[in-house]
Design a protein around this motif. Structure first.
Motif, mmCIF file in Angstrom:
data_model
loop_
_atom_site.group_PDB
_atom_site.id
_atom_site.type_symbol
_atom_site.label_atom_id
_atom_site.label_comp_id
_atom_site.label_asym_id
_atom_site.label_seq_id
_atom_site.Cartn_x
_atom_site.Cartn_y
_atom_site.Cartn_z
ATOM 1 N N GLY A 104 5.340 9.399 -19.185
ATOM 2 C CA GLY A 104 6.101 9.702 -17.969
ATOM 3 C C GLY A 104 5.218 9.585 -16.731
ATOM 4 N N HIS A 105 4.014 10.134 -16.850
ATOM 5 C CA HIS A 105 3.085 10.098 -15.715
ATOM 6 C C HIS A 105 2.664 8.661 -15.400
ATOM 7 C CE1 HIS A 105 -0.572 10.932 -13.393
ATOM 8 N NE2 HIS A 105 0.059 12.029 -13.054
ATOM 9 N N LEU A 106 2.408 7.916 -16.469
ATOM 10 C CA LEU A 106 1.987 6.521 -16.308
ATOM 11 C C LEU A 106 3.111 5.689 -15.673
ATOM 12 C CD1 LEU A 106 -0.608 4.997 -17.041
ATOM 13 C CD2 LEU A 106 0.509 4.224 -19.101
ATOM 14 N N THR A 107 4.336 6.022 -16.021
ATOM 15 C CA THR A 107 5.492 5.314 -15.451
ATOM 16 C C THR A 107 5.474 5.420 -13.921
ATOM 17 O OG1 THR A 107 6.769 5.920 -17.391
ATOM 18 C CG2 THR A 107 8.024 5.185 -15.490
ATOM 19 N N VAL A 108 5.175 6.633 -13.436
ATOM 20 C CA VAL A 108 5.147 6.848 -11.980
ATOM 21 C C VAL A 108 4.052 5.993 -11.334
ATOM 22 C CG1 VAL A 108 4.738 8.572 -10.174
ATOM 23 C CG2 VAL A 108 6.105 9.160 -12.165
ATOM 24 N N ALA A 109 2.878 5.991 -11.978
ATOM 25 C CA ALA A 109 1.751 5.217 -11.421
ATOM 26 C C ALA A 109 2.084 3.725 -11.390
ATOM 27 C CB ALA A 109 0.502 5.468 -12.244
ATOM 28 N N VAL A 110 2.641 3.229 -12.484
ATOM 29 C CA VAL A 110 2.983 1.794 -12.559
ATOM 30 C C VAL A 110 4.062 1.467 -11.523
ATOM 31 C CG1 VAL A 110 4.019 0.021 -14.044
ATOM 32 C CG2 VAL A 110 2.300 1.561 -14.969
ATOM 33 N N PHE A 111 5.031 2.361 -11.398
ATOM 34 C CA PHE A 111 6.119 2.169 -10.431
ATOM 35 C C PHE A 111 5.543 2.060 -9.012
ATOM 36 C CE2 PHE A 111 9.570 3.613 -7.700
ATOM 37 C CZ PHE A 111 10.634 2.869 -8.189
ATOM 38 N N ARG A 112 4.618 2.970 -8.678
ATOM 39 C CA ARG A 112 4.009 2.936 -7.338
ATOM 40 C C ARG A 112 3.258 1.630 -7.113
ATOM 41 N NH1 ARG A 112 1.434 8.732 -8.084
ATOM 42 N NH2 ARG A 112 3.135 10.066 -7.412
ATOM 43 N N LEU A 113 2.518 1.201 -8.151
ATOM 44 C CA LEU A 113 1.740 -0.035 -8.010
ATOM 45 C C LEU A 113 2.659 -1.248 -7.848
ATOM 46 C CD1 LEU A 113 -1.195 0.488 -10.526
ATOM 47 C CD2 LEU A 113 -1.273 0.603 -8.054
ATOM 48 N N ILE A 114 3.784 -1.232 -8.567
ATOM 49 C CA ILE A 114 4.725 -2.359 -8.463
ATOM 50 C C ILE A 114 5.319 -2.408 -7.046
ATOM 51 C CG2 ILE A 114 6.996 -3.208 -9.227
ATOM 52 C CD1 ILE A 114 6.241 -2.186 -12.047
ATOM 53 N N ILE A 115 5.724 -1.258 -6.550
ATOM 54 C CA ILE A 115 6.377 -1.214 -5.233
ATOM 55 C C ILE A 115 5.367 -1.461 -4.111
ATOM 56 C CG2 ILE A 115 7.650 0.250 -3.594
ATOM 57 C CD1 ILE A 115 9.400 -0.465 -5.920
ATOM 58 N N GLU B 106 -9.971 12.680 11.642
ATOM 59 C CA GLU B 106 -9.723 12.374 10.232
ATOM 60 C C GLU B 106 -8.444 11.573 10.081
ATOM 61 O OE1 GLU B 106 -9.867 15.197 7.034
ATOM 62 O OE2 GLU B 106 -11.412 16.340 8.074
ATOM 63 N N ILE B 107 -8.437 10.650 9.154
ATOM 64 C CA ILE B 107 -7.214 9.888 8.877
ATOM 65 C C ILE B 107 -6.330 10.735 7.970
ATOM 66 C CG2 ILE B 107 -6.296 7.795 7.792
ATOM 67 C CD1 ILE B 107 -8.935 6.438 8.593
ATOM 68 N N THR B 108 -5.113 11.006 8.441
ATOM 69 C CA THR B 108 -4.225 11.878 7.662
ATOM 70 C C THR B 108 -3.120 11.108 6.950
ATOM 71 O OG1 THR B 108 -2.924 12.287 9.647
ATOM 72 C CG2 THR B 108 -4.590 13.926 9.078
ATOM 73 N N LEU B 109 -2.856 9.899 7.361
ATOM 74 C CA LEU B 109 -1.841 9.101 6.656
ATOM 75 C C LEU B 109 -2.146 7.617 6.837
ATOM 76 C CD1 LEU B 109 0.838 8.978 5.056
ATOM 77 C CD2 LEU B 109 2.041 8.927 7.225
ATOM 78 N N ARG B 110 -2.276 6.920 5.720
ATOM 79 C CA ARG B 110 -2.437 5.465 5.765
ATOM 80 C C ARG B 110 -1.506 4.908 4.708
ATOM 81 N NH1 ARG B 110 -8.118 2.048 5.467
ATOM 82 N NH2 ARG B 110 -7.219 0.025 5.971
ATOM 83 N N ARG B 111 -0.363 4.446 5.166
ATOM 84 C CA ARG B 111 0.682 4.074 4.208
ATOM 85 C C ARG B 111 0.341 2.747 3.538
ATOM 86 N NH1 ARG B 111 6.325 5.060 6.756
ATOM 87 N NH2 ARG B 111 6.009 2.940 7.452
ATOM 88 N N PRO B 112 0.448 2.723 2.200
ATOM 89 C CA PRO B 112 0.035 1.521 1.468
ATOM 90 C C PRO B 112 0.705 0.239 1.957
ATOM 91 C CG PRO B 112 0.360 3.318 -0.048
ATOM 92 C CD PRO B 112 0.830 3.817 1.291
ATOM 93 N N GLU B 113 1.970 0.318 2.355
ATOM 94 C CA GLU B 113 2.626 -0.929 2.774
ATOM 95 C C GLU B 113 2.163 -1.377 4.164
ATOM 96 O OE1 GLU B 113 4.009 1.916 3.007
ATOM 97 O OE2 GLU B 113 5.627 2.001 4.453
ATOM 98 N N ASP B 114 1.518 -0.446 4.909
ATOM 99 C CA ASP B 114 0.957 -0.809 6.221
ATOM 100 C C ASP B 114 -0.564 -0.703 6.181
ATOM 101 O OD1 ASP B 114 3.460 -1.058 7.387
ATOM 102 O OD2 ASP B 114 3.580 1.083 7.799
#
Lengths: 157, 258
Positions: A104-115, B106-114
Motif C-alpha cells: 500500500g505504501h509503495l503504491t503511493v510512492a509509485v503513484f507520486r513518481l508517475i504523476i 528557508e524554502i518552504t514549498l517547491r512543488r515537483p511539477e514546478d
C-alpha cells in the motif's frame, strides 16, 4: 477512529516539519488507516473517506497539488483491503499483513513518481529511503497484529 | 455483508472520481496556491514545537558534530563573501553592500511539477522583501522574487522558461541574456559568433534595475550549444546547488528594507 487518524496525520506532519530536508517521512497515517481497515470492523466506506481526507490535507500542506495524495491514499487503501481479503483466512499471517501494508505504501510512492516524474536523483534517493523506513513500520504493524492474536474482524469480500 | 461491500464500492468509486477531478482541475491554479498558503499559516502555531525542535537540533548538530569542518568552511565563505563585495563595489560604484543586505530564507514549498520554475520562502514583506529582489544560493543568482505576502514570498527560478536576465561575460564584456530551459539548465543567448567568449569565463548580471544590480555572479561559461544566424548559445554552469536548495539569500538593496 477519526480522532486517532487525525492524531496520526498530525504526528506525521510534525515529523515532516522536524525532518524536512533531511528525510521524507513514511506515510504512517495511511499505514495506520490500512491496518485498521484490515484488522478492525470499521466500515470500509468510512475508512476510504478518512484516507481521502487525510491525503487531501497532506496535499494542501506539503504537495501543493490537490487530489494527488487523496487519490493515492484511496487507491492504496482499496488495494490493501482487496489483497488482504484475497487471502484465505488461515493465510492471513503477520508477514502477509506487513507485506500488504508495504505494498500500500509503495503504491503511493509509485503513484507520486508517475504523476510528478523524477525531479532529481537526490529526491529519488530520498523516496527509496522513505520506503526502507516503511519496511520497518510494516514489520512493527505485523508484530502488533501478531501480539493481538491474528484477529481480523474486517468484513469479508 | 454484501450490502456493506456495495456501499464500499460506491464510496470508493466516488472518492476515486473526486480525486481524479481534483488532480486534473487544481494543478497550478491560484486557488490551490492560496489554499496551500492558508494551510501553512493555519498550521504554523500547532507546528511550532516541531519548528523549535528542528532549530535546536540543527544548532546542536552545527556546534557539536561539524564544528571544525564548519569553521573551515566559514573561513572560505567569508573570503568568498569579501571577494563578492569587492567585485560588486568595483562593478557598480553606487551600490554598497552592508551587513543587512543579505537576508537568509528557508524554502518552504517547491512543488515537483514546478521544480525548475518557482518555490516559496518563509520571509515576506514584513522582513523587507519586495517583488524583483534577487535571490542567491551559494553566492550565485538563482532567481527573483515575484510575489510577496506578509510572511512569505514566491521566487521565480532562473532555470524556468519565464525568466530571462541580461548578463555580461566578465572577461570580454560581451552582453547577452541568461535563460533557463525549464529542465534545470541555463543558457547564455545572443553572443555574437565572432566574440572571444570561451569556456570557463565568468558570467554576471548586467544592470537591470535597482533591485537587480550589475555584478551578481550567475555562473561560468560552458560549451557552445548551438550557433545560428551569427549568434552563439552557450551552456551556463551555475555553482548554486539548484537540486539541493534548502536556504537562499535575498539581496536587499540599500533603502529596500522597510
Amino acid at each position: 477512529m477519526i480522532i486517532n487518524s487525525l492524531l496520526m496525520w498530525f504526528l506525521q506532519d510534525l515529523l515532516q516539519v522536524f525532518l524536512r530536508g533531511w528525510m521524507l517521512i513514511p506515510d504512517f497515517m495511511l499505514m495506520f488507516v490500512c491496518y485498521k481497515s484490515i484488522t478492525s470492523n470499521y466500515g470500509l466506506s468510512r475508512m476510504i473517506w478518512i484516507a481521502f481526507v487525510g491525503g487531501l490535507c497532506w496535499d494542501l500542506r506539503w504537495a501543493g497539488i490537490l487530489g494527488l495524495n487523496a487519490l493515492a491514499y484511496t487507491v492504496a487503501l482499496i488495494l490493501s483491503f482487496w489483497f488482504w481479503n484475497l487471502m484465505p483466512k488461515n493465510g492471513r499471517t503477520p508477514v502477509i499483513l506487513a507485506a500488504v501494508m508495504l505494498m500500500g505504501h509503495l503504491t503511493v510512492a509509485v503513484f507520486r513518481l508517475i504523476i510528478l516524474g523524477i525531479p532529481s536523483h537526490y529526491l529519488l534517493y530520498q523516496v527509496a529511503l522513505q520506503q526502507s523506513y516503511a519496511v520497518v513500520l510494516s514489520i512493527i504493524f505485523g508484530f502488533v497484529f501478531y501480539k493481538r492474536g491474528n484477529k481480523s474482524n474486517a468484513p469479508q469480500a | 455483508m454484501f450490502r456493506q461491500l456495495n456501499f464500499a464500492i460506491v464510496h470508493g468509486t466516488i472518492a476515486l472520481l473526486l480525486g481524479v477531478t481534483l488532480l486534473l482541475s487544481s494543478a497550478n491554479t491560484n486557488l490551490t496556491q492560496r489554499l496551500s498558503d492558508f494551510s501553512e499559516r493555519a498550521l504554523r502555531l500547532p507546528e511550532f514545537p516541531a519548528f523549535t525542535a528542528r532549530r535546536i537540533v540543527a544548532k546542536a548538530v552545527f556546534w557539536f558534530d561539524q564544528g571544525l569542518n564548519l569553521k573551515e568552511e566559514l573561513e572560505v565563505l567569508r573570503d568568498e563573501n569579501v571577494k563578492l563585495k569587492v567585485l560588486l563595489a568595483a562593478r557598480q560604484g553606487d551600490v554598497k553592500l552592508g551587513e543587512s543586505d543579505m537576508l537568509t530564507a528557508e524554502i518552504t514549498l517547491r512543488r515537483p511539477e514546478d521544480w525548475w520554475e518557482k518555490f516559496r520562502i518563509n520571509k515576506g514583506s514584513k522582513e523587507g522583501i519586495r517583488p524583483g529582489f534577487a535571490v542567491l544560493n551559494n553566492g550565485f543568482l538563482v532567481g527573483r522574487v515575484y510575489k510577496v505576502s506578509a510572511h512569505q514570498a514566491w521566487v521565480r527560478l532562473l532555470t524556468g522558461l519565464e525568466m530571462m536576465v541580461p548578463a555580461v561575460v566578465s572577461e570580454t564584456r560581451d552582453l547577452g541574456v541568461v535563460a533557463g530551459d525549464g529542465k534545470g539548465s541555463l543558457r547564455l543567448l545572443y553572443i555574437p559568433s565572432e566574440s572571444p567568449v570561451a569556456s570557463g569565463m565568468n558570467i554576471e548580471t548586467a544592470l537591470v534595475n535597482e533591485y537587480l544590480p550589475a555584478g551578481l555572479p550567475i555562473g561560468t561559461v560552458g560549451g557552445v550549444l548551438e550557433e545560428k544566424d551569427g549568434y552563439s548559445v552557450f551552456v551556463v554552469k551555475s555553482k548554486a546547488q539548484l537540486s539541493r536548495m534548502y536556504q537562499v539569500q535575498i539581496y536587499i538593496p540599500s533603502g529596500g528594507e522597510k
